[in-house]
Design a protein around this motif. Sequence first.
Motif, PDB file in Angstrom:
ATOM      1  N   GLN A   1      21.043  52.247 -23.138  1.00  0.00           N
ATOM      2  CA  GLN A   1      20.734  51.021 -22.401  1.00  0.00           C
ATOM      3  C   GLN A   1      20.736  49.788 -23.295  1.00  0.00           C
ATOM      4  OE1 GLN A   1      16.647  50.576 -20.856  1.00  0.00           O
ATOM      5  NE2 GLN A   1      17.496  50.263 -18.823  1.00  0.00           N
ATOM      6  N   TRP A   2      20.752  49.989 -24.589  1.00  0.00           N
ATOM      7  CA  TRP A   2      20.602  48.899 -25.549  1.00  0.00           C
ATOM      8  C   TRP A   2      21.715  47.859 -25.369  1.00  0.00           C
ATOM      9  CZ3 TRP A   2      16.923  47.222 -28.726  1.00  0.00           C
ATOM     10  CH2 TRP A   2      17.257  46.335 -29.756  1.00  0.00           C
ATOM     11  N   GLN A   3      21.318  46.604 -25.164  1.00  0.00           N
ATOM     12  CA  GLN A   3      22.227  45.467 -24.996  1.00  0.00           C
ATOM     13  C   GLN A   3      23.282  45.717 -23.923  1.00  0.00           C
ATOM     14  OE1 GLN A   3      23.752  44.211 -28.843  1.00  0.00           O
ATOM     15  NE2 GLN A   3      21.779  43.357 -29.436  1.00  0.00           N
ATOM     16  N   ALA A   4      22.880  46.435 -22.890  1.00  0.00           N
ATOM     17  CA  ALA A   4      23.791  46.695 -21.778  1.00  0.00           C
ATOM     18  C   ALA A   4      24.052  45.408 -20.997  1.00  0.00           C
ATOM     19  CB  ALA A   4      23.204  47.756 -20.847  1.00  0.00           C
TER      20      ALA A   4
ATOM     21  N   LEU B   1       4.658  45.075 -29.753  1.00  0.00           N
ATOM     22  CA  LEU B   1       5.083  46.003 -28.710  1.00  0.00           C
ATOM     23  C   LEU B   1       6.597  46.104 -28.659  1.00  0.00           C
ATOM     24  CD1 LEU B   1       4.493  47.723 -26.144  1.00  0.00           C
ATOM     25  CD2 LEU B   1       4.658  45.592 -24.846  1.00  0.00           C
ATOM     26  N   ALA B   2       7.265  44.945 -28.690  1.00  0.00           N
ATOM     27  CA  ALA B   2       8.733  44.934 -28.625  1.00  0.00           C
ATOM     28  C   ALA B   2       9.342  45.660 -29.819  1.00  0.00           C
ATOM     29  CB  ALA B   2       9.230  43.496 -28.557  1.00  0.00           C
TER      30      ALA B   2
ATOM     31  N   LEU C   1      10.474  41.552 -25.294  1.00  0.00           N
ATOM     32  CA  LEU C   1      11.361  42.718 -25.221  1.00  0.00           C
ATOM     33  C   LEU C   1      12.819  42.281 -25.170  1.00  0.00           C
ATOM     34  CD1 LEU C   1       9.411  44.991 -22.709  1.00  0.00           C
ATOM     35  CD2 LEU C   1       9.929  45.555 -25.092  1.00  0.00           C
ATOM     36  N   VAL C   2      13.096  41.260 -24.369  1.00  0.00           N
ATOM     37  CA  VAL C   2      14.461  40.749 -24.265  1.00  0.00           C
ATOM     38  C   VAL C   2      14.891  40.066 -25.559  1.00  0.00           C
ATOM     39  CG1 VAL C   2      15.934  39.080 -23.062  1.00  0.00           C
ATOM     40  CG2 VAL C   2      14.340  40.498 -21.760  1.00  0.00           C
ATOM     41  N   LEU C   3      13.993  39.270 -26.141  1.00  0.00           N
ATOM     42  CA  LEU C   3      14.322  38.562 -27.382  1.00  0.00           C
ATOM     43  C   LEU C   3      14.586  39.520 -28.532  1.00  0.00           C
ATOM     44  CD1 LEU C   3      11.751  35.598 -27.272  1.00  0.00           C
ATOM     45  CD2 LEU C   3      14.199  35.524 -26.791  1.00  0.00           C
ATOM     46  N   HIS C   4      13.945  40.670 -28.519  1.00  0.00           N
ATOM     47  CA  HIS C   4      14.149  41.648 -29.580  1.00  0.00           C
ATOM     48  C   HIS C   4      15.408  42.488 -29.374  1.00  0.00           C
ATOM     49  CE1 HIS C   4      10.152  40.640 -31.027  1.00  0.00           C
ATOM     50  NE2 HIS C   4      10.301  41.472 -32.024  1.00  0.00           N
ATOM     51  N   GLU C   5      15.934  42.476 -28.172  1.00  0.00           N
ATOM     52  CA  GLU C   5      17.119  43.299 -27.893  1.00  0.00           C
ATOM     53  C   GLU C   5      18.413  42.497 -27.881  1.00  0.00           C
ATOM     54  OE1 GLU C   5      18.909  46.261 -24.403  1.00  0.00           O
ATOM     55  OE2 GLU C   5      16.776  45.710 -24.417  1.00  0.00           O
ATOM     56  N   TYR C   6      18.385  41.343 -27.260  1.00  0.00           N
ATOM     57  CA  TYR C   6      19.604  40.555 -27.086  1.00  0.00           C
ATOM     58  C   TYR C   6      19.609  39.337 -28.018  1.00  0.00           C
ATOM     59  CZ  TYR C   6      20.624  43.223 -22.854  1.00  0.00           C
ATOM     60  OH  TYR C   6      20.922  44.230 -21.970  1.00  0.00           O
TER      61      TYR C   6
ATOM     62  N   TRP D   1      30.039  38.889 -21.070  1.00  0.00           N
ATOM     63  CA  TRP D   1      29.474  38.683 -22.412  1.00  0.00           C
ATOM     64  C   TRP D   1      30.228  39.531 -23.419  1.00  0.00           C
ATOM     65  CZ3 TRP D   1      25.273  41.886 -24.906  1.00  0.00           C
ATOM     66  CH2 TRP D   1      24.866  41.332 -26.120  1.00  0.00           C
ATOM     67  N   ASP D   2      30.548  38.948 -24.573  1.00  0.00           N
ATOM     68  CA  ASP D   2      31.350  39.651 -25.583  1.00  0.00           C
ATOM     69  C   ASP D   2      30.539  40.605 -26.451  1.00  0.00           C
ATOM     70  OD1 ASP D   2      29.933  37.979 -27.274  1.00  0.00           O
ATOM     71  OD2 ASP D   2      31.648  36.732 -27.813  1.00  0.00           O
ATOM     72  N   GLY D   3      29.225  40.671 -26.218  1.00  0.00           N
ATOM     73  CA  GLY D   3      28.387  41.584 -26.987  1.00  0.00           C
ATOM     74  C   GLY D   3      27.906  41.028 -28.303  1.00  0.00           C
ATOM     75  N   LYS D   4      28.326  39.798 -28.640  1.00  0.00           N
ATOM     76  CA  LYS D   4      27.943  39.214 -29.924  1.00  0.00           C
ATOM     77  C   LYS D   4      27.374  37.805 -29.778  1.00  0.00           C
ATOM     78  CE  LYS D   4      31.470  41.792 -32.496  1.00  0.00           C
ATOM     79  NZ  LYS D   4      32.681  41.683 -33.369  1.00  0.00           N
ATOM     80  N   SER D   5      27.978  37.008 -28.933  1.00  0.00           N
ATOM     81  CA  SER D   5      27.585  35.600 -28.810  1.00  0.00           C
ATOM     82  C   SER D   5      26.143  35.475 -28.320  1.00  0.00           C
ATOM     83  CB  SER D   5      28.505  34.876 -27.831  1.00  0.00           C
ATOM     84  OG  SER D   5      29.846  34.937 -28.260  1.00  0.00           O
TER      85      SER D   5
END
Length: 414
Positions: free
Chosen positions: A71-74, A60-61, A196-201, A101-105
């Motif tokens: 919204q991706w990694q917002a 599903l994710a 869903l969270v694990l697949h995005e962030y 959050w730096d968007g990468k770590s």
Amino acid sequence: MKPQTNFMFNTVRTTIFHSLLIPAITIAVTQVFAQSDAHRMISFGTTLDPQAVISDAQLLAESLCDPNSPQWQAKGDQHRRYYFKEANAEERYRVCVPENWDGKSKLPLVMFLHGAGSDESSYLDQNNKQMVRLANEHGFLLVSPMGDKGAYGNFLRLSAPFGNEKGAAELMAQVTPESERINQLSEKDVINVLELVLHEYPIDRASMFLTGHSMGSGGTWYIGGKYSDYWNALAPMSGPFVQKSGYPWESLHQIHFFVTEGIQTPSLNGSRAVRDWMIEQGFKLEYKEVNADHGGMVSIVLPDVFEFFQQCCNITKVKDSQPINAFGNRNSGLSIKYHKSKGSITVMIPDHNTSKLSVMIMDLNGRKHYSAIARVIAGKADISCGSLPAGKFLIWVEQSAPLSPSHTLLPVLF
């Protein structure tokens, strides 16, 4: 017959207790049979198979992942939803990502499960958004699912807190096909949201924590035990909805627990009972009582819960290139190291007649994470397995040797 070696290791721990080895090996065998002999992995939960739930949630994710979405990694406090086909519903969930959050770590993660009569936002908005502020201050990604309309898979209620197994049996006797389905959808919704969270962030898989209050405390015990490979620590608040029997205690000795309770609550005696029993059994447990009622205790203990999770982050960092200590058949001479930064495993093989290895890595529930054929050069095989999530794993190594092969089993705990 080709020689075969079985390695067992834990990807997030740095301290090895030899006394836990034999029970851990037993788990790897008995859990598989337990699922085939009974319909309920946890006696007071649903009939769902955890690996099937995880696989469905991952599919599903993957289908909903959209890196092009605005919204991706917002960052920040976000109200989200996804369509859950089985429930025929748009399921709401809340995600709060640290503003700095730096968007990468990689981010540590806290999942919160709400109590009965509330929703995914009720607790997060209380006390001037105390929980959201604490998550932001500690640098945690906070996620709160709705859980559809059920209790996250756990059928226990206050009439059957820890120690009242007769009450638990009476509650299970009242389960109907409808209540079973409601709880199944609730359980699935939790894992769907998590994946869903694990697949995005980019989540730090060695720093994933589960907490909840009241009914959500029961969900913490249940989801934490049934899906233990996800979690580094559990923090159930005011809700000892768990039992000695019919629960996978044997697989939770490496998980950290923080149990909190109010001294003006009807569940106090149950929480004290689970505290005493867990200490007696040698679990990694911290316990705290506060002078408050069932609802009032939450705001008091929340700072301690997040501080506890922060401490767990600090003590569970994986040492790179840590050797895996071998037990069992010590005459084999095999050795192995897991290199977290490289996402690889090195196997040292004294028998240079071995030309290649068949390698498979799987978790204790039999779910395969990696398999390949590795070439042996000068007695060493380097295997790129990728970064493994938090949890315990088995490595099956099958050796291909031209001269007089023999069958050996070498369990290893890491």
